[in-house]
Motif scaffolding. Structure first.
Motif, short mmCIF file in Angstrom:
data_model
loop_
_atom_site.label_atom_id
_atom_site.label_comp_id
_atom_site.label_asym_id
_atom_site.label_seq_id
_atom_site.Cartn_x
_atom_site.Cartn_y
_atom_site.Cartn_z
N ARG A 92 -3.93 2.98 -1.94
CA ARG A 92 -4.06 2.24 -0.68
C ARG A 92 -4.71 0.89 -0.95
O ARG A 92 -5.65 0.79 -1.72
CB ARG A 92 -4.92 3.03 0.31
N ILE A 93 -4.19 -0.16 -0.31
CA ILE A 93 -4.71 -1.51 -0.47
C ILE A 93 -5.27 -1.96 0.88
O ILE A 93 -4.54 -2.04 1.86
CB ILE A 93 -3.61 -2.49 -0.92
N SER B 112 -7.89 -4.85 3.02
CA SER B 112 -8.37 -6.22 2.95
C SER B 112 -9.10 -6.55 4.24
O SER B 112 -8.70 -6.12 5.32
CB SER B 112 -7.20 -7.17 2.75
N GLU C 40 -5.27 -2.10 6.35
CA GLU C 40 -4.44 -1.72 5.21
C GLU C 40 -3.18 -2.58 5.19
O GLU C 40 -2.48 -2.70 6.19
CB GLU C 40 -4.04 -0.24 5.34
N SER D 45 0.85 -1.18 0.00
CA SER D 45 0.00 0.00 0.00
C SER D 45 0.89 1.24 0.00
O SER D 45 1.85 1.32 0.76
CB SER D 45 -0.89 -0.01 1.24
#
Length: 134
Positions: free
Chosen positions: A88-89, A91, A128, A83
């Motif tokens: 931004r990642i 989950s 994140e 990220s």
């Protein structure tokens, strides 16, 4: 543009590891301290200590290298920033990826603090995805 302290940490550790340095010095921040404690707990680095110069604080990390009898030393781990400020990642806990089938570690920033992927799955918390380490 603002400073991306996490990328600076990852880059300085990766560069010191590729240059086969024994120690690396990174600036002291709360995020850096949390990530270093995870790296220590998972066994990716040997030692970490805090060092002060005038008004600035630094973390001095002792890297762990695997020595071959005949050849040069090899790196023991790889770091990858997932990220980043531009993308931004996130989950949830069910879709947190397993790195190398559980051999590697993903570091997440959750509402309960910075933790590994295993801890996040046990606590059923998503967040994140900051780093992959293998």
């Amino acid at each position: 543009m603002g400073k991306d302290t996490l990328s600076e940490i990852v880059t300085s550790i990766r560069n010191a590891d590729m240059a086969k340095k024994e120690t690396v010095r990174i600036t002291f921040t709360n995020i850096a301290q949390n990530i270093v404690t995870i790296l220590l707990r998972e066994g990716f680095i040997k030692n970490a200590r805090e060092h002060r110069e005038s008004k600035k604080s630094f973390l001095v990390l002792t890297l762990r290298h695997r020595r071959n009898r005949k050849g040069p030393s090899r790196t023991l781990f790889n770091l990858k920033r997932v990220s980043r400020p531009g993308l931004r990642i996130y989950s949830n806990y069910q879709k947190i990826p397993r790195i190398l089938g559980g051999m590697g570690v993903a570091i997440l920033s959750t509402s309960k603090g910075i933790m590994t992927d295993r801890e996040a799955r046990l606590k059923r918390i998503g967040g994140e995805i900051l780093l992959y380490i293998w």
